[in-house]
Scaffold this motif. Structure first.
Motif, PDB file in Angstrom:
ATOM      1  N   MET A  81       0.855  -1.169   0.000  1.00  0.00           N
ATOM      2  CA  MET A  81       0.000   0.000   0.000  1.00  0.00           C
ATOM      3  C   MET A  81       0.899   1.229   0.000  1.00  0.00           C
ATOM      4  N   GLY A  82       0.558   2.219  -0.803  1.00  0.00           N
ATOM      5  CA  GLY A  82       1.344   3.439  -0.861  1.00  0.00           C
ATOM      6  C   GLY A  82       1.159   4.281   0.390  1.00  0.00           C
ATOM      7  N   THR A  83       2.049   5.231   0.570  1.00  0.00           N
ATOM      8  CA  THR A  83       2.032   6.080   1.764  1.00  0.00           C
ATOM      9  C   THR A  83       0.726   6.848   1.892  1.00  0.00           C
ATOM     10  N   GLU A  84       0.238   7.411   0.800  1.00  0.00           N
ATOM     11  CA  GLU A  84      -1.007   8.187   0.857  1.00  0.00           C
ATOM     12  C   GLU A  84      -2.189   7.293   1.206  1.00  0.00           C
ATOM     13  N   ALA A  85      -2.271   6.126   0.575  1.00  0.00           N
ATOM     14  CA  ALA A  85      -3.362   5.193   0.875  1.00  0.00           C
ATOM     15  C   ALA A  85      -3.275   4.715   2.318  1.00  0.00           C
ATOM     16  N   ARG A  86      -2.062   4.411   2.774  1.00  0.00           N
ATOM     17  CA  ARG A  86      -1.871   3.976   4.163  1.00  0.00           C
ATOM     18  C   ARG A  86      -2.384   5.053   5.117  1.00  0.00           C
ATOM     19  N   ARG A 130       1.017  -3.838  16.779  1.00  0.00           N
ATOM     20  CA  ARG A 130       0.885  -3.720  15.324  1.00  0.00           C
ATOM     21  C   ARG A 130      -0.269  -2.792  14.957  1.00  0.00           C
ATOM     22  N   LEU A 131      -1.371  -2.873  15.726  1.00  0.00           N
ATOM     23  CA  LEU A 131      -2.496  -1.964  15.489  1.00  0.00           C
ATOM     24  C   LEU A 131      -2.051  -0.522  15.669  1.00  0.00           C
ATOM     25  N   SER A 132      -1.310  -0.259  16.722  1.00  0.00           N
ATOM     26  CA  SER A 132      -0.814   1.091  16.971  1.00  0.00           C
ATOM     27  C   SER A 132       0.081   1.567  15.834  1.00  0.00           C
ATOM     28  N   GLU A 133       0.970   0.694  15.368  1.00  0.00           N
ATOM     29  CA  GLU A 133       1.844   1.046  14.249  1.00  0.00           C
ATOM     30  C   GLU A 133       1.029   1.374  12.998  1.00  0.00           C
ATOM     31  N   ALA A 134      -0.006   0.593  12.729  1.00  0.00           N
ATOM     32  CA  ALA A 134      -0.848   0.836  11.552  1.00  0.00           C
ATOM     33  C   ALA A 134      -1.645   2.131  11.714  1.00  0.00           C
ATOM     34  N   LEU A 135      -2.129   2.396  12.920  1.00  0.00           N
ATOM     35  CA  LEU A 135      -2.877   3.633  13.151  1.00  0.00           C
ATOM     36  C   LEU A 135      -1.991   4.865  13.008  1.00  0.00           C
ATOM     37  N   HIS A 136      -0.703   4.698  13.239  1.00  0.00           N
ATOM     38  CA  HIS A 136       0.243   5.807  13.056  1.00  0.00           C
ATOM     39  C   HIS A 136       0.820   5.834  11.644  1.00  0.00           C
ATOM     40  N   GLY A 137       0.335   4.939  10.767  1.00  0.00           N
ATOM     41  CA  GLY A 137       0.776   4.932   9.376  1.00  0.00           C
ATOM     42  C   GLY A 137       2.137   4.314   9.151  1.00  0.00           C
ATOM     43  N   ARG A 138       2.645   3.574  10.137  1.00  0.00           N
ATOM     44  CA  ARG A 138       3.962   2.954   9.994  1.00  0.00           C
ATOM     45  C   ARG A 138       3.883   1.484   9.590  1.00  0.00           C
ATOM     46  N   ASP A 139       2.685   0.962   9.504  1.00  0.00           N
ATOM     47  CA  ASP A 139       2.459  -0.416   9.080  1.00  0.00           C
ATOM     48  C   ASP A 139       1.150  -0.437   8.290  1.00  0.00           C
ATOM     49  N   ASP A 140       1.001  -1.443   7.437  1.00  0.00           N
ATOM     50  CA  ASP A 140      -0.228  -1.569   6.651  1.00  0.00           C
ATOM     51  C   ASP A 140      -1.260  -2.404   7.395  1.00  0.00           C
ATOM     52  N   PHE A 141      -2.518  -2.082   7.186  1.00  0.00           N
ATOM     53  CA  PHE A 141      -3.608  -2.956   7.595  1.00  0.00           C
ATOM     54  C   PHE A 141      -3.788  -3.992   6.495  1.00  0.00           C
ATOM     55  N   THR A 142      -4.011  -5.237   6.858  1.00  0.00           N
ATOM     56  CA  THR A 142      -4.327  -6.254   5.865  1.00  0.00           C
ATOM     57  C   THR A 142      -5.829  -6.205   5.604  1.00  0.00           C
ATOM     58  N   VAL A 143      -6.250  -6.877   4.543  1.00  0.00           N
ATOM     59  CA  VAL A 143      -7.678  -6.981   4.256  1.00  0.00           C
ATOM     60  C   VAL A 143      -8.383  -7.675   5.421  1.00  0.00           C
ATOM     61  N   ALA A 144      -7.732  -8.713   5.973  1.00  0.00           N
ATOM     62  CA  ALA A 144      -8.316  -9.422   7.124  1.00  0.00           C
ATOM     63  C   ALA A 144      -8.417  -8.491   8.329  1.00  0.00           C
TER      64      ALA A 144
END
Length: 76
Positions: free
Chosen positions: A1-6, A37-51
């Motif tokens: 996922m690109g940075t903007e989409a993330r 991992r949720l925290s990292e994704a909420l801060h845009g440092r990790d991607d959320f998976t479809v799951a």
């Protein structure tokens, strides 16, 4: 996922979490996602998976589409 989409997805998930009045720890537990991992994704440092998005949507009782906003502005 690109940075903007993330960024768009993390903002949408954060907004829905705030709207629901729930904590990140509650969401991590309810969605079965590691809290760090949720925290990292909420801060845009990790991607959320479809799951992840499906589990988050179910936990927050929203459609997955609420968590995946379009990067394109609406055409007028």
């Amino acid at each position: 996922m690109g940075t903007e989409a993330r960024h768009l997805v993390s903002v949408a998930v954060g907004a829905e979490l705030e709207r629901a009045g729930r904590s990140r720890h509650w969401l991590a537990d309810r969605a079965g996602i590691d809290a760090r991992r949720l925290s990292e994704a909420l801060h845009g440092r990790d991607d959320f998976t479809v799951a992840d998005l499906a589990a988050i949507a179910a936990a927050l009782d929203v459609p997955v589409s609420a968590l995946t906003p379009s990067a394109d502005p609406p055409h007028r």
